[in-house]
Design a protein around this motif. Structure first.
Motif, PDB file in Angstrom:
ATOM      1  N   ALA A 194      37.399  21.448  17.651  1.00  0.00           N
ATOM      2  CA  ALA A 194      37.274  20.525  16.643  1.00  0.00           C
ATOM      3  C   ALA A 194      36.275  19.608  16.774  1.00  0.00           C
ATOM      4  CB  ALA A 194      38.808  19.862  16.534  1.00  0.00           C
ATOM      5  N   VAL A 195      35.377  19.641  16.104  1.00  0.00           N
ATOM      6  CA  VAL A 195      33.993  18.933  16.098  1.00  0.00           C
ATOM      7  C   VAL A 195      34.338  17.419  15.350  1.00  0.00           C
ATOM      8  CG1 VAL A 195      31.560  18.836  15.667  1.00  0.00           C
ATOM      9  CG2 VAL A 195      32.441  21.056  16.619  1.00  0.00           C
ATOM     10  N   THR A 196      34.013  16.581  15.793  1.00  0.00           N
ATOM     11  CA  THR A 196      34.644  15.373  15.215  1.00  0.00           C
ATOM     12  C   THR A 196      33.496  14.227  15.813  1.00  0.00           C
ATOM     13  OG1 THR A 196      36.028  13.748  14.268  1.00  0.00           O
ATOM     14  CG2 THR A 196      36.485  14.830  16.612  1.00  0.00           C
ATOM     15  N   HIS A 197      34.028  12.776  15.653  1.00  0.00           N
ATOM     16  CA  HIS A 197      33.177  11.884  15.927  1.00  0.00           C
ATOM     17  C   HIS A 197      33.802  10.784  17.179  1.00  0.00           C
ATOM     18  CE1 HIS A 197      31.444  12.952  12.164  1.00  0.00           C
ATOM     19  NE2 HIS A 197      32.433  13.067  11.862  1.00  0.00           N
ATOM     20  N   PRO A 198      32.756  10.189  17.599  1.00  0.00           N
ATOM     21  CA  PRO A 198      33.233   9.367  18.967  1.00  0.00           C
ATOM     22  C   PRO A 198      34.550   8.519  18.380  1.00  0.00           C
ATOM     23  CG  PRO A 198      30.884   9.053  18.744  1.00  0.00           C
ATOM     24  CD  PRO A 198      31.275   9.825  17.552  1.00  0.00           C
ATOM     25  N   MET A 199      34.556   7.646  17.431  1.00  0.00           N
ATOM     26  CA  MET A 199      35.678   6.808  17.112  1.00  0.00           C
ATOM     27  C   MET A 199      36.848   7.856  16.906  1.00  0.00           C
ATOM     28  SD  MET A 199      33.995   3.942  14.734  1.00  0.00           S
ATOM     29  CE  MET A 199      35.683   2.953  14.493  1.00  0.00           C
ATOM     30  N   VAL A 200      36.884   8.974  16.309  1.00  0.00           N
ATOM     31  CA  VAL A 200      38.086   9.867  16.144  1.00  0.00           C
ATOM     32  C   VAL A 200      38.503  10.289  17.334  1.00  0.00           C
ATOM     33  CG1 VAL A 200      38.722  11.851  14.868  1.00  0.00           C
ATOM     34  CG2 VAL A 200      37.376  10.566  13.866  1.00  0.00           C
ATOM     35  N   ILE A 201      37.658  10.665  18.269  1.00  0.00           N
ATOM     36  CA  ILE A 201      38.207  11.017  19.491  1.00  0.00           C
ATOM     37  C   ILE A 201      38.764   9.875  20.341  1.00  0.00           C
ATOM     38  CG2 ILE A 201      37.096  11.922  21.813  1.00  0.00           C
ATOM     39  CD1 ILE A 201      35.249  13.650  20.413  1.00  0.00           C
ATOM     40  N   ARG A 202      38.417   8.700  20.443  1.00  0.00           N
ATOM     41  CA  ARG A 202      38.958   7.545  20.871  1.00  0.00           C
ATOM     42  C   ARG A 202      40.302   7.542  20.363  1.00  0.00           C
ATOM     43  NH1 ARG A 202      34.367   3.061  19.919  1.00  0.00           N
ATOM     44  NH2 ARG A 202      32.572   4.052  21.335  1.00  0.00           N
ATOM     45  N   ALA A 203      40.419   7.620  18.921  1.00  0.00           N
ATOM     46  CA  ALA A 203      41.537   7.321  18.415  1.00  0.00           C
ATOM     47  C   ALA A 203      42.765   8.427  18.783  1.00  0.00           C
ATOM     48  CB  ALA A 203      41.712   7.189  17.007  1.00  0.00           C
ATOM     49  N   LEU A 204      42.225   9.732  18.883  1.00  0.00           N
ATOM     50  CA  LEU A 204      43.316  10.662  19.369  1.00  0.00           C
ATOM     51  C   LEU A 204      43.509  10.699  20.765  1.00  0.00           C
ATOM     52  CD1 LEU A 204      41.449  13.477  17.524  1.00  0.00           C
ATOM     53  CD2 LEU A 204      43.723  12.841  17.342  1.00  0.00           C
ATOM     54  N   LEU A 205      42.653  10.088  21.809  1.00  0.00           N
ATOM     55  CA  LEU A 205      42.969   9.861  23.007  1.00  0.00           C
ATOM     56  C   LEU A 205      43.900   8.864  23.070  1.00  0.00           C
ATOM     57  CD1 LEU A 205      42.562  10.501  26.038  1.00  0.00           C
ATOM     58  CD2 LEU A 205      40.462   8.967  26.068  1.00  0.00           C
TER      59      LEU A 205
END
Length: 179
Positions: free
Chosen positions: A133-144
């Protein structure tokens, strides 16, 4: 119950990131080189709807499917603005946004709202198999943060660089995979 392996990949470097400008949906990525990072044919690829995510996904797979839920945080009227401009023209609003994850002085989405959106997506993502899933820094932070159950204040302690990967797995609950 079949397992899910989900690798989140941050989009490639953009000019906005390089020059200290907030993202805009039409930002493209800087040249990534000649050799694509191809994925195995059995891995399905999702991409956020923004141009930079789509360009990165195309570098990984010819069969990327747009997933609207992976969209970047909506920065409202601040999209595309330089951080220096915001510091000069709206210093209190910028400080509020950076210090309070519940605030959205730009008229868009707060980080807490983004995190809630990502939690909903994780809860409903249930198709077994291997996924990119290619996405964005803020999205990855939120998921983590959702997977680890981290307090919202930990948002400022996570850096997500271009082309970074976060590996998750599901077999009854989401787990962080360190490889």
């Amino acid at each position: 119950m079949k397992a899910i392996r989900l690798t989140l990949i941050c989009h490639a470097l953009t000019q906005a990131q390089k020059t200290g400008r907030l993202h805009h949906p039409e930002d493209g990525v800087l040249p990534m080189g000649d050799q694509p990072l191809t994925s195995a044919p059995t891995v399905r690829t999702l991409t956020a709807p923004e141009r930079r995510a789509g360009e990165t996904a195309a570098w990984l797979s010819s069969q990327a499917q747009i997933e609207p839920a992976l969209a970047d945080c909506d920065l409202g009227r601040w999209q595309g603005l330089a951080l220096k401009q915001l510091q000069a023209e709206q210093p209190q609003e910028l400080a509020q946004w950076l210090g309070d994850p519940y605030s959205a002085p730009h008229g868009g989405e707060s980080f807490v709202a983004l995190r809630e959106r990502m939690q909903t997506w994780l809860t409903t993502f249930e198709t077994p198999g291997e996924w990119l899933a290619v996405t964005h820094p803020m999205v990855i932070r939120a998921l983590l943060m959702n997977v680890l159950g981290s307090p919202v204040a930990s948002f400022h302690h996570i850096d997500v660089l271009p082309l970074s990967r976060l590996e998750l797995s599901w077999s009854g609950h989401w787990r962080l995979r360190i490889t």
